[in-house]
Design a protein around this motif. Structure first.
Motif, PDB file in Angstrom:
ATOM      1  N   ASP A  15      12.522   4.679   3.463  1.00 34.38           N
ATOM      2  CA  ASP A  15      13.274   6.000   3.360  1.00 34.38           C
ATOM      3  C   ASP A  15      12.076   6.999   3.096  1.00 34.38           C
ATOM      4  OD1 ASP A  15      14.428   8.136   2.564  1.00 34.38           O
ATOM      5  OD2 ASP A  15      16.048   7.517   1.507  1.00 34.38           O
ATOM      6  N   GLY A  16      11.676   7.942   4.115  1.00 35.80           N
ATOM      7  CA  GLY A  16      10.600   8.608   3.725  1.00 35.80           C
ATOM      8  C   GLY A  16      11.102   9.990   3.689  1.00 35.80           C
ATOM      9  N   ARG A  17      10.548  11.106   2.669  1.00 34.32           N
ATOM     10  CA  ARG A  17      11.165  12.258   2.290  1.00 34.32           C
ATOM     11  C   ARG A  17       9.878  13.191   2.091  1.00 34.32           C
ATOM     12  NH1 ARG A  17      17.152  12.220   2.144  1.00 34.32           N
ATOM     13  NH2 ARG A  17      17.497  10.013   2.178  1.00 34.32           N
ATOM     14  N   ARG A  62       0.819  -1.364   0.051  1.00 41.17           N
ATOM     15  CA  ARG A  62       0.055   0.100  -0.098  1.00 41.17           C
ATOM     16  C   ARG A  62       0.880   1.039   0.055  1.00 41.17           C
ATOM     17  NH1 ARG A  62      -2.757  -3.438   3.759  1.00 41.17           N
ATOM     18  NH2 ARG A  62      -1.885  -2.134   5.634  1.00 41.17           N
ATOM     19  N   LEU A  63       1.839   1.324   0.916  1.00 41.44           N
ATOM     20  CA  LEU A  63       2.855   2.493   0.884  1.00 41.44           C
ATOM     21  C   LEU A  63       3.605   2.671  -0.427  1.00 41.44           C
ATOM     22  CD1 LEU A  63       3.862   4.512   3.044  1.00 41.44           C
ATOM     23  CD2 LEU A  63       5.758   2.963   3.425  1.00 41.44           C
ATOM     24  N   LEU A  92       5.439  20.151   5.579  1.00 38.30           N
ATOM     25  CA  LEU A  92       4.425  18.887   5.231  1.00 38.30           C
ATOM     26  C   LEU A  92       4.745  17.795   6.161  1.00 38.30           C
ATOM     27  CD1 LEU A  92       3.875  19.100   1.468  1.00 38.30           C
ATOM     28  CD2 LEU A  92       2.534  20.115   3.227  1.00 38.30           C
ATOM     29  N   GLN A  93       5.462  17.825   7.120  1.00 37.42           N
ATOM     30  CA  GLN A  93       6.041  16.830   8.024  1.00 37.42           C
ATOM     31  C   GLN A  93       4.468  16.020   8.582  1.00 37.42           C
ATOM     32  OE1 GLN A  93       7.378  16.135  12.422  1.00 37.42           O
ATOM     33  NE2 GLN A  93       9.266  16.639  11.014  1.00 37.42           N
ATOM     34  N   GLU A  94       3.692  16.961   9.166  1.00 41.87           N
ATOM     35  CA  GLU A  94       2.427  16.086   9.740  1.00 41.87           C
ATOM     36  C   GLU A  94       1.646  15.521   8.881  1.00 41.87           C
ATOM     37  OE1 GLU A  94      -1.288  17.713  12.413  1.00 41.87           O
ATOM     38  OE2 GLU A  94       0.391  19.046  12.128  1.00 41.87           O
ATOM     39  N   GLU A  95       1.329  16.029   7.644  1.00 43.87           N
ATOM     40  CA  GLU A  95       0.642  15.532   6.645  1.00 43.87           C
ATOM     41  C   GLU A  95       1.160  14.313   6.260  1.00 43.87           C
ATOM     42  OE1 GLU A  95       0.261  16.347   2.048  1.00 43.87           O
ATOM     43  OE2 GLU A  95      -0.867  17.901   3.138  1.00 43.87           O
ATOM     44  N   VAL A 110       1.332   8.021   6.203  1.00 46.58           N
ATOM     45  CA  VAL A 110       2.159   7.025   6.387  1.00 46.58           C
ATOM     46  C   VAL A 110       1.352   5.826   7.243  1.00 46.58           C
ATOM     47  CG1 VAL A 110       4.339   5.830   7.286  1.00 46.58           C
ATOM     48  CG2 VAL A 110       4.190   7.684   5.533  1.00 46.58           C
ATOM     49  N   ASP A 111       0.798   6.570   8.508  1.00 45.41           N
ATOM     50  CA  ASP A 111       0.005   5.826   9.557  1.00 45.41           C
ATOM     51  C   ASP A 111      -1.170   4.959   8.826  1.00 45.41           C
ATOM     52  OD1 ASP A 111       1.972   6.250  11.167  1.00 45.41           O
ATOM     53  OD2 ASP A 111       1.136   7.887  12.189  1.00 45.41           O
TER      54      ASP A 111
END
Length: 422
Positions: free
Chosen positions: A298-300, A219-220, A305-308, A313-314
């Motif tokens: 590895d997320g960028r 999904r991710l 936009l960190q919170e969004e 992701v969750d």
């Protein structure tokens, strides 16, 4: 005095692979060059052989400019290269080897510029702080993070900095564009864990964590992140529209990136967040369902936009997969427009009248994140005039990494103009 190409070649020949044996030999080489030129280096280690060099050159003004670069490199398999990755061979007009672009070439240009000034008895316009750092290719714990916490005083008076991933030429037709970094995406390296019920592989699984994690990763990985234009990227697109004489269609940015070719590479990865699964670890025997399964991602994320990003992701992972951060870093941004950006652009134009400087947001991350914590804003600026056929972005962490000698010489002249020695 050694040429910039010779300094670059020398640095490449030190195997500073991270993880590996450390940066000490390259750091000692840098410290010796500086000391021999009458520039006093400060050498320190965060751990055995994890060595950083910092030096300050007094200028006409105490307001200081920081030039930071890293001495470590990512691994390279000699079997995949045409020349040995740590040969530092100078051939076909290029210096070849791991780090030529990322970023021993930039360190060599910095050294060549200040050593040339010292030989001519010139002082910079303002104090110049040089930092040759360890561990950028990991988290910076042994390099920039250690430097800003344990040796904060070395950076007193510094408000602005320059470092990697900007100031290089991108040629498209008659246009020679120079992106100058004014920000970079934030970093969210995550460890994911799924827990379930262990059992025999021949029986129906009660709660198979391998399957749970595989579905979550699918999904991710398949999620289409929406376009999120930040002001700096919007300014880049406006600049490209003006330079090429054709408006960039903001509703079709993926297609526009393809249409613009090399210029499209300046925003293809910078218009949305991303999360790429990179590592998997589960099980120990083919006929045993394990009780846990783990993965790394590895997320960028774009500035602001960190919170969004984390909420998305969750939602994609679902309630049965937990995450923890291996490394979480804010997305730093430098002022744009600004007088310093104009100064950087002016030095490029002085050496290349055809230069078209534009603002640029880096897709990855640099040591700028550490210096941002202590109030130092970094612009991506390691000037290089490159051959149109050289895949600059492909050189980063790729095989057959190389940098043109003429490009290094161009960058040395630009840096010399910037710090005031021309």
């Amino acid at each position: 005095m050694k040429s910039v190409a010779e300094i670059c070649s020398d640095l490449i020949r030190f195997d500073t692979t991270n993880p590996g044996s450390g940066e000490r030999p390259a750091a000692e080489y840098v410290a010796t060059l500086l000391a021999d030129a009458g520039i006093e280096p400060v050498v320190f280690e965060s751990a055995p052989k994890r060595t950083t060099v910092v030096a300050r050159i007094a200028g006409e003004s105490p307001d200081a400019l920081l030039v930071h670069g890293h001495l470590d490199v990512v691994p390279a398999d000699p079997a995949e290269w045409r020349t040995h990755p740590f040969s530092g061979e100078i051939a076909d007009g290029c210096v070849h080897g791991r780090g030529a672009v990322d970023m021993k070439g930039a360190c060599a240009m910095t050294l060549a510029a200040v050593l040339g000034m010292a030989a001519r008895g010139e002082r910079p316009r303002r104090d110049l702080v040089l930092a040759f750092l360890a561990d950028e290719e990991a988290t910076g714990d042994y390099g920039s993070r250690y430097a800003v916490t344990e040796h904060r005083g070395l950076f007193d008076g510094v408000t602005e900095a320059i470092s990697e991933s900007g100031g290089f030429s991108v040629t498209s037709g008659e246009h020679r564009v120079y992106p100058i970094g004014v920000g970079e995406r934030g970093t969210a390296w995550m460890k994911l864990t799924a827990r379930g019920v262990a059992g025999h592989g021949s029986r129906p699984a009660v709660d198979n964590p391998v399957a749970t994690l595989a579905h979550a990763l699918s999904r991710l990985a398949s999620y289409e992140w929406p376009v999120r234009l930040t002001p700096s990227v919007a300014a880049l697109l406006e600049s490209l529209s003006r330079i090429t004489g054709r408006p960039v269609d903001l509703d079709r940015l993926d297609e526009e990136a393809e249409r613009l070719g090399a210029l499209g590479g300046l925003f293809r990865s910078q218009i949305r967040n991303s999360a790429n699964p990179t590592m998997l670890d589960a099980g120990y025997k083919v006929n045993v369902v394990p009780s846990t399964a783990e993965a790394h991602v590895d997320g960028r994320y774009m500035p602001g936009l960190q919170e969004e990003f984390l909420e998305t992701v969750d939602r994609l992972l679902g309630p049965k997969v937990t995450r923890e951060f291996v490394n979480l870093e804010e997305a730093p941004a430098a002022p744009y427009p600004s007088a310093f950006f104009d100064e950087l652009a002016g030095t490029l134009a002085a050496e290349d009248p055809g230069a078209r400087p534009v603002p640029y947001v880096l897709a990855g991350g640099t040591d700028a994140k550490s210096f941002n914590r202590i109030g130092i804003t970094t612009y991506g600026f390691t000037p290089l005039m490159l051959r149109p056929d050289l895949d600059y972005f492909g050189m980063f962490h790729g095989k057959d990494e190389r940098v043109p000698v003429e490009g290094l010489e161009f960058g040395t002249r630009v840096l010399t103009r910037l710090v005031g020695g021309a």
